[in-house]
Design a protein around this motif. Structure first.
Motif, PDB file in Angstrom:
ATOM      1  N   SER A 180       0.813  -1.214   0.000  1.00  0.00           N
ATOM      2  CA  SER A 180       0.000   0.000   0.000  1.00  0.00           C
ATOM      3  C   SER A 180       0.840   1.254   0.000  1.00  0.00           C
ATOM      4  O   SER A 180       0.330   2.342  -0.247  1.00  0.00           O
ATOM      5  N   SER A 181       2.165   1.118   0.244  1.00  0.00           N
ATOM      6  CA  SER A 181       2.995   2.318   0.192  1.00  0.00           C
ATOM      7  C   SER A 181       3.152   2.805  -1.243  1.00  0.00           C
ATOM      8  O   SER A 181       3.662   3.894  -1.475  1.00  0.00           O
TER       9      SER A 181
ATOM     10  N   PRO B 280      -0.877   5.100   2.897  1.00  0.00           N
ATOM     11  CA  PRO B 280       0.278   4.791   2.053  1.00  0.00           C
ATOM     12  C   PRO B 280       1.544   5.495   2.518  1.00  0.00           C
ATOM     13  O   PRO B 280       2.630   4.907   2.486  1.00  0.00           O
TER      14      PRO B 280
END
Lengths: 298, 399, 284
Positions: free
Chosen positions: A56-57, A269
């Protein structure tokens, strides 16, 4: 006349025995069976969820609802690298972790040495219990107690008042004291175990060779105990690196943990990208620790 | 040779696992974007009687709230059979995160949370037929943009209040009437300011600038363009070194610091003021709405669209706007109730008057919390700073 | 004793200072449990035991305590199973990736709790949620077990390295099957290591708060209850009472564990032998 013993056929092997024989002959399979469960656990549960977070980063967020949007982007990493506050906070946290580790090592060594080599077995038992006990005192309660201790009207200032001194407890120094306090048992135990392993014969030999206490300490004990100190430092360093509750109670300054916690809802994120920082730092630290043979002293 | 085959096999398995997880993660993630105008929640009864029966089966309700909101809980549990478990949220962002875990049934949302929850679909519209006390809620609070969409109510109003300037009267002059004691004139109190730790506080800086720097042209403290926003952020960065504590919704922390004298001036919710003046011995504090106006909040009870206990939640919403509960929370928290029948039940007969429950003119310079959006809502167009910008700025302000 | 008298006196002093540093705050917590007032001022003005009865009658405390105990038991069990299996594999076999496993097992406790917590929460919501899994005792246990495994693993592996595999082989040579070997030979050797690991794992799980915040949903373990209650001004003293209670009660298992482990102590070390044997032992 000698009677010939009747040889009965060997009993039919139970499934358990046959399995054991199979494992005996195929040790790799036995290894696989042993490892299957732990590996599955580690890979699926732990590394799997880390993967989900780190994935999700690379996503983006909706500017209004802050929902995660699956648009691939490097924006989060760009942000944590370029924005000064993220760098400052990371550096501040690493410094604090190092200072806490040093303080804990200094405080832990005498008592660990005393327990390992000087105390009678009875005293040693009591001391081991005494050192383990604080682990059962709740971390939050300890932190809150320190909040009171450090406050304007708390124990420290109450004790310093007759001397005319004053201590601003709600500061980085105060936080350093709190962290040192919280993680101390994690440093004492490995050092104690490590010092116990130092053979008395080495110390006697050192004395026989003419070394005085200080030399023996510096050139025999310290190098032998060093891996244990590094092992303890893994805990003090990493626990300080990610904590956000104690800093929130004692100071206003942001640390890596506080930033991640504060932005996790609105900018997950970015929080995920920022958590790469402690991950990288810890992994590096572990590599170094392993080189210094600390893993055997945990 | 076998070792190499084993190694290859391991890497292949790992690669497959990575690929599988990517697919899974790509398919999932993010919020639920089914808006849905239906008041249907799975498990919700279709009549008031059915709701009451189903609630007894549910047996409990999990609520995210602002500290001190839940009142007359024992009476509620006795009447409905629903045990109440509350979780105090620190900020609106915190509350949204909690709701999105799916573990809670409802939330007391301020404007800066309610609109987002409506948009993401996490809050479900409510069928007010099932909430008898809704009829008694002040008309002026119904169907506002923070608690309804297209005329459909999305929650039940709870109450409203201002964010006060609170100061210790033994340190700060009692006649203080302006926010300047925490901004430009904070000199003597440096190191003892107590500030709310959330990006929404940027609006408070904007409120101050609205009065002190009129040429910036700030009208709505939540709709700030580049110039206005920069001015507010600079003001906050100047204030940051003087702040003694940023309190993150942890009211006990602020109460303790005012009691100890570690904090002497700052922004607060009425709840802390009530607690401090009711303490034994009472702490000498005064809380005012300064002349520049202030930010505030008008809160709404909302039900989670996938709540596990929707029936208990509906009964809870009805309970919290009943005259008894409204009176209790209005006095306990220190806010203005939305059901004016509560005014006859408050211990202090003048409570509603003191808290301006019916005086709309008093609320004109109370700017309810709301989510900043790009659309300025006036002729400037879409140049205003978004929630994302506010969050990023707040991290920088905190240093 | 090899150390000189001066050294010993200095050590005693240093140990005393550290012990004082450790225990003064705990004593203060104990004192505050008897504080009559709600606010934590210093020095304490009035003493009273009234908060003890309040705490005992609080249903939420009992529920939280129960949940914490269950979670700790569950996490310790998982840690015992996984930790023993993994350490048996690593201690007795040579294979590719052996070093990596030690690394991977240590990582959960070395990485900050907030990272583990966020990761687990994101996975539970996004990946497991659609499958119907929700927050509860299971997710709490899973969260705790990730870092509890390592304490069991370390203790057992240290013990197994020290005892060597020859006894196990001899047992097999004598015709024992796997289960018999484990039961009669391996297990007795690692018993105290398992006990030490289990105790430490239990303590870690019981006290854990950060990962638990992310994996517990609406449930309250004792640390979460403490966290929530500390934020409520009127209930602060109950927390001190509960904390004192936990500290005092935990003396019992720690004491017994230490006695059972014998003079080798809970760190799992073998008792001190002769110098030569000890020096051989010192080699990993």
């Amino acid at each position: 006349m000698t009677s010939v013993p009747v040889v009965e056929p060997p009993p039919r092997e139970s499934p358990g025995r046959r399995l054991s024989t199979f494992f005996f002959r195929h040790s790799r399979v036995r290894l696989g069976v042993l490892l299957a469960l732990p590996l599955a656990w580690l890979v699926v549960v732990y590394f799997g969820s880390l993967f989900v977070l780190l994935l999700s980063s690379f996503w983006d967020t909706d500017p209004f609802t802050a929902e995660v949007v699956h648009d691939f982007t490097f924006e989060n990493f760009r942000r944590i690298i370029e924005t000064p506050v993220f760098r400052d906070v990371a550096w501040r946290t690493i410094q604090m972790a190092a200072l806490v580790t040093v303080a804990d090592a200094v405080l832990a060594f005498p008592i660990a040495y005393y327990m390992a080599r000087v105390a009678s077995p009875r005293t040693r038992d009591i001391l081991v219990i005494a050192v383990l006990m604080p682990l059962w005192a709740n971390y939050l309660v300890k932190a809150y107690a320190w909040r009171t201790i450090l406050s304007e009207g708390g124990v420290i200032n109450w004790a310093l008042e007759p001397l005319g001194l004053h201590f601003d407890g709600y500061s980085t120094v105060g936080l350093w004291l709190v962290f040192t306090y919280l993680w101390l048992p994690f440093m004492i135990l490995p050092i104690y175990a490590g010092l116990e392993r130092v053979p008395t014969s080495f110390l006697e030999a050192s004395a026989d060779l003419g070394a005085r206490s200080l030399t023996t300490f510096a050139r025999v004990i310290l190098p032998l105990a060093f891996p244990a100190v590094v092992a303890g430092s893994i805990f003090t360093f990493s626990l300080t690196l990610g904590d956000y509750i104690a800093p929130g109670l004692i100071t206003n300054e942001q640390f890596i943990g506080t930033v991640i916690y504060n932005i996790r809802g609105e900018a997950l994120p970015t929080a995920a990208a920022y958590s790469m920082v402690p991950i990288v730092v810890v992994i590096t630290y572990l590599f170094v620790a392993r080189k210094l043979r600390a893993f055997e002293s945990l | 040779m076998r070792g190499r085959k084993v190694r290859v096999a391991r890497w292949a398995a790992f690669g497959l696992l990575v690929a599988a997880l990517s697919v899974v993660a790509a398919g999932c993630g993010g919020g639920d974007d089914e808006g849905g105008a239906s008041t249907e929640i799975e498990g919700l009864g279709t009549s008031l009687e059915e709701i009451q029966t189903l609630a007894r089966d549910e047996g409990e309700v999990n609520i995210v709230q602002w500290a001190g909101y839940a009142t007359l809980v024992d009476e509620f549990t006795a009447a409905t059979g629903c045990k109440v478990n509350t979780k105090d949220g620190a900020t609106s962002d915190d509350m949204i995160s909690l709701i999105q875990t799916g573990a809670y049934d409802g939330v007391s949302a301020s404007g800066n949370a309610s609109v987002r929850l409506m948009t993401t679909g996490d809050a479900a519209p409510v069928n007010t037929d099932f909430i008898p006390n809704y009829a008694d809620v002040q008309e002026g609070i119904k169907n506002k943009d923070y608690n309804s969409l297209d005329g459909q109510p999305y929650g039940v109003p709870h109450g409203r209040g201002p964010n006060y300037l609170m100061f210790r009267t033994d340190v700060v002059p009692e006649a203080t009437d302006s926010w300047d004691v925490i901004w430009d004139k904070s000199g003597p109190y440096n190191g003892k300011l107590s500030i709310y730790d959330d990006s929404i506080f940027i609006a408070d800086a904007a409120v101050y600038l609205k009065a002190t720097q009129p040429d910036l042209g700030i009208e709505n403290p939540y709709e700030l363009d580049e110039e206005q926003f920069t001015a507010a952020v600079d003001l906050l960065k100047k204030q940051a070194p003087n702040v003694g504590e940023y309190w993150p919704g942890d009211v006990a922390k602020q109460i303790q610091s005012y009691t100890n004298g570690d904090s002497v001036a700052g922004t607060t919710w009425p709840y802390q003021y009530v607690q401090l003046t009711a303490a034994d011995p009472p702490v000498p504090v005064k809380a005012i709405k300064p002349k520049e106006g202030t930010t505030g909040w008008s809160d709404t009870w909302m039900v989670y669209s996938k709540a596990a206990n929707p029936n208990c939640m509906y009964l809870w919403m009805d309970h919290m706007i009943s005259p008894e509960a409204q009176a209790a929370v209005a006095e306990g928290f220190g806010e203005a109730p939305v059901n004016l029948k509560a005014c006859e039940l408050t211990k202090n007969a003048n409570h509603c008057a003191e808290y301006h429950a019916d005086d709309e003119s008093w609320w004109e310079d109370v700017y309810y919390w709301t989510t900043p959006v790009a659309d300025c809502g006036d002729d400037r167009g879409e140049v205003c700073k978004t929630q994302e910008d506010w969050e990023a700025a707040w991290t920088e302000i905190r240093g | 004793m090899v150390e000189s008298r001066v050294t010993r006196i200095l050590l005693r002093l240093g140990a005393g200072v550290t012990l004082a540093f450790i225990y003064v705050p705990l004593l203060i917590i104990g004192l505050y449990a008897f504080n009559r007032n709600v606010t934590q001022a210093w020095p304490i003005e009035n003493y009273s035991t009234r908060w003890f009865s309040v705490a005992f009658h609080d249903e939420k405390v009992r529920d939280a305590l129960k949940l914490s105990l269950l979670a700790a038991l569950g996490a310790t069990t998982v840690a015992l199973v996984l930790g023993t299996l993994a350490s048996m594999a690593v201690a007795r076999y040579r294979f590719f990736g052996r070093e990596v496993i030690t690394f991977a097992v240590i990582l959960p406790i070395a990485l900050p709790g907030i990272v583990t917590g966020l990761a687990l929460q994101a996975t539970i919501i996004d990946v497991l949620g659609p499958l119907g899994v929700s927050f509860g005792l299971t997710t709490i246990i899973v969260g705790h077990a990730t870092f509890c495994v390592v304490v069991v693993y370390n203790n057992v592996i240290a013990r197994m390295r020290r005892t060597g595999g020859s006894l196990d082989e001899a047992s097999a040579d004598l015709g024992a099957d796997n289960w018999q070997t484990f039961r009669y030979v391996m297990f007795p050797q690692m018993r105290t290591a398992l006990l030490a690991g289990a105790l430490l794992a239990f303590a870690l799980s019981f006290d854990e708060v950060i990962v638990t915040i992310f994996t517990s949903g609406a449930q309250q373990t004792l640390p979460i209850w403490i966290f929530a209650t500390l934020a409520r001004p009127a209930q602060l003293p109950i927390v001190n009472v509960v904390a004192l209670f936990v500290i005092v009660v935990s003396i019992i298992p720690v004491y017994f564990a230490q006695r059972l482990a014998g003079s080798s102590g809970l760190t799992g070390e073998r008792p001190k032998q002769g110098a030569i044997a000890a020096s051989i032992e010192a080699e990993p």
